[in-house]
Write an enzyme that holds these catalytic residues in place. Structure first.
Site, PDB file in Angstrom:
ATOM      1  N   MET A 109     -13.361 -12.079  50.859  1.00  0.00           N
ATOM      2  CA  MET A 109     -13.011 -10.479  50.193  1.00  0.00           C
ATOM      3  C   MET A 109     -12.769 -10.559  48.922  1.00  0.00           C
ATOM      4  O   MET A 109     -12.326  -9.366  48.694  1.00  0.00           O
ATOM      5  CB  MET A 109     -11.895  -9.780  51.309  1.00  0.00           C
ATOM      6  CG  MET A 109     -12.419 -10.194  53.129  1.00  0.00           C
ATOM      7  SD  MET A 109     -11.097  -9.004  53.830  1.00  0.00           S
ATOM      8  CE  MET A 109     -10.089  -9.577  53.326  1.00  0.00           C
ATOM      9  N   HIS A 143     -12.638 -20.451  46.861  1.00  0.00           N
ATOM     10  CA  HIS A 143     -12.768 -19.409  47.225  1.00  0.00           C
ATOM     11  C   HIS A 143     -14.286 -20.019  46.251  1.00  0.00           C
ATOM     12  O   HIS A 143     -15.365 -20.744  46.588  1.00  0.00           O
ATOM     13  CB  HIS A 143     -13.623 -17.743  46.370  1.00  0.00           C
ATOM     14  CG  HIS A 143     -12.336 -17.214  47.473  1.00  0.00           C
ATOM     15  ND1 HIS A 143     -11.141 -16.124  46.614  1.00  0.00           N
ATOM     16  CD2 HIS A 143     -12.700 -16.715  48.623  1.00  0.00           C
ATOM     17  CE1 HIS A 143     -11.113 -15.738  48.060  1.00  0.00           C
ATOM     18  NE2 HIS A 143     -11.054 -15.649  49.025  1.00  0.00           N
ATOM     19  N   ASP A 175      -7.686 -20.936  56.580  1.00  0.00           N
ATOM     20  CA  ASP A 175      -7.647 -19.812  57.549  1.00  0.00           C
ATOM     21  C   ASP A 175      -8.263 -20.327  59.141  1.00  0.00           C
ATOM     22  O   ASP A 175      -9.019 -20.162  59.410  1.00  0.00           O
ATOM     23  CB  ASP A 175      -8.850 -18.461  57.917  1.00  0.00           C
ATOM     24  CG  ASP A 175      -7.821 -17.606  56.706  1.00  0.00           C
ATOM     25  OD1 ASP A 175      -6.744 -17.515  56.947  1.00  0.00           O
ATOM     26  OD2 ASP A 175      -8.159 -17.782  55.223  1.00  0.00           O
TER      27      ASP A 175
HETATM   28  P1  AMP Z   1     -10.874 -14.034  52.200  1.00  0.00           P
HETATM   29  O1  AMP Z   1     -11.587 -13.591  51.086  1.00  0.00           O
HETATM   30  O2  AMP Z   1      -9.233 -14.895  51.948  1.00  0.00           O
HETATM   31  O3  AMP Z   1     -11.137 -13.588  52.963  1.00  0.00           O
HETATM   32  O4  AMP Z   1     -11.305 -15.999  52.859  1.00  0.00           O
HETATM   33  C1  AMP Z   1     -12.652 -16.496  52.085  1.00  0.00           C
HETATM   34  C2  AMP Z   1     -13.209 -17.852  52.928  1.00  0.00           C
HETATM   35  O5  AMP Z   1     -12.434 -17.955  51.313  1.00  0.00           O
HETATM   36  C3  AMP Z   1     -12.083 -17.817  53.982  1.00  0.00           C
HETATM   37  O6  AMP Z   1     -13.305 -18.805  54.462  1.00  0.00           O
HETATM   38  C4  AMP Z   1     -10.904 -18.557  53.285  1.00  0.00           C
HETATM   39  O7  AMP Z   1     -10.089 -19.593  54.709  1.00  0.00           O
HETATM   40  C5  AMP Z   1     -11.765 -19.063  52.145  1.00  0.00           C
HETATM   41  N1  AMP Z   1      -9.805 -19.852  51.791  1.00  0.00           N
HETATM   42  C6  AMP Z   1      -8.767 -19.246  51.356  1.00  0.00           C
HETATM   43  N2  AMP Z   1      -8.161 -19.082  50.211  1.00  0.00           N
HETATM   44  C7  AMP Z   1      -8.216 -20.540  50.631  1.00  0.00           C
HETATM   45  C8  AMP Z   1      -7.489 -21.906  49.767  1.00  0.00           C
HETATM   46  N3  AMP Z   1      -6.457 -21.242  49.370  1.00  0.00           N
HETATM   47  N4  AMP Z   1      -8.497 -22.984  50.642  1.00  0.00           N
HETATM   48  C9  AMP Z   1      -9.223 -22.985  50.865  1.00  0.00           C
HETATM   49  N5  AMP Z   1     -10.023 -21.809  51.194  1.00  0.00           N
HETATM   50  C10 AMP Z   1      -9.657 -20.388  51.501  1.00  0.00           C
END
Ligand code: AMP
Length: 283
Positions: free
Chosen positions: A27, A34, A147
């Site tokens: 997102m 990421h 997550d």
């Molecule tokens: P988001 O943009 O928050 O929807 O996250 C996109 C992807 O990045 C999802 O698969 C999250 O689980 C992963 N993600 C977010 N934060 C972390 C983190 N600190 N370490 C590893 N993966 C992450």
């Protein structure tokens, strides 16, 4: 880097029959967590697509959606280190031309933790992931263990709808003091950022106590509520669960693959984290 913002442009990034496409849905408001997913995807695939789309369907709270950071120019600067990356930025009109009517039901998996406190959240996640899988047609999809519940929902979605996609779950990337990286962290004030370190500290301490043995479950739950009661953070939930089913653990008995999951508010900002651990039978 190549940008794609509508489906008709996919023809410009063809794959040869033996090649693999990796996919990292995000997102935006990108951080090292990421980028680690993108790096992993690039190691394992011929072509990698990263999507940046703030999915309205997964926000149960309209204010949270309105305040979610949107920093596309900064994101693209960060992605400049990946020369061959395809960045997919779909628009709302294409993702949701009409209000969606399909509803997912993941049963127990979505009734606990995030599902309990964010009603409709996983329905929105499943909807956008299914749409993105159709549009991007990846062979492998990369999700963060940060997550954890989302990874189980996506696995169920892949299995039940027979998506030909391999799910790759990557470890949580943390700041030096242990705080899990999150797009929401950029909204924390200096004080809140300092307070937030209690989240990983508590999780790691509970893991240490479980692995050391001799700490009954009620004592562990009480320890966590006391830690938060003494802090400025507001604990929403803390759960010791089985890692695959997310069912609460009734006894700490080996062998078991467990997860310690937590959500807490720093002011208005909701943060989640988890750590995993394995109880092995002594031989
Ligand atoms: P988001 O943009 O928050 O929807 O996250 C996109 C992807 O990045 C999802 O698969 C999250 O689980 C992963 N993600 C977010 N934060 C972390 C983190 N600190 N370490 C590893 N993966 C992450």
């Amino acid at each position: 880097m190549q940008m794609i913002s509508q489906s008709s442009e996919w023809a410009s990034v063809p794959l040869l029959p033996h090649q693999h496409r990796g996919f990292v849905p995000t997102m935006g408001a990108l951080h090292e967590g990421h980028l680690a997913l993108i790096r992993k995807a690039q190691e394992q695939n011929d072509q990698v697509v990263c999507s940046i789309y703030v999915n309205p369907a997964q926000f149960n709270n309209p204010e949270d959606l309105a305040r979610y950071p949107r920093v596309l120019a900064q994101d693209l600067e960060q992605l400049a280190e990946f020369p061959n990356l395809i960045v997919f930025t779909p628009r709302d009109e294409e993702m949701y031309p009409a209000p969606p009517r399909v509803r997912f039901d993941f049963g127990k998996l979505e009734q606990v933790m995030e599902g309990q406190y964010r009603p409709g959240h996983f329905n929105g996640v499943a909807l956008v992931v299914a749409k993105l899988f159709h549009l991007v047609q990846p062979h492998r999809a990369y999700f963060g263990r940060k997550d954890l519940q989302q990874t189980l929902i996506v696995k169920q979605l892949i299995d039940d709808l027979a998506f030909p996609v391999e799910l790759v779950v990557c470890p949580t990337v943390r700041e030096e003091d242990g705080l899990a990286l999150s797009s929401r962290n950029r909204r924390l004030s200096t004080e809140q950022r300092q307070q937030a370190v209690l989240i990983p500290q508590t999780l790691f301490e509970v893991r240490r106590r479980i692995l050391a043995g001799g700490h009954p479950l009620p004592e562990l739950y009480q320890f966590v509520s006391e830690q938060f009661a003494q802090s400025e953070l507001r604990l929403e939930y803390f759960q010791i669960v089985h890692r695959q089913t997310l069912e609460p653990v009734a006894h700490l008995e080996a062998p078991a693959a467990l997860a310690l999951c937590l959500a807490a508010y720093a002011g208005e900002i909701r943060l989640i984290d988890n750590v995993v651990l394995t109880l092995k039978k002594e031989v």
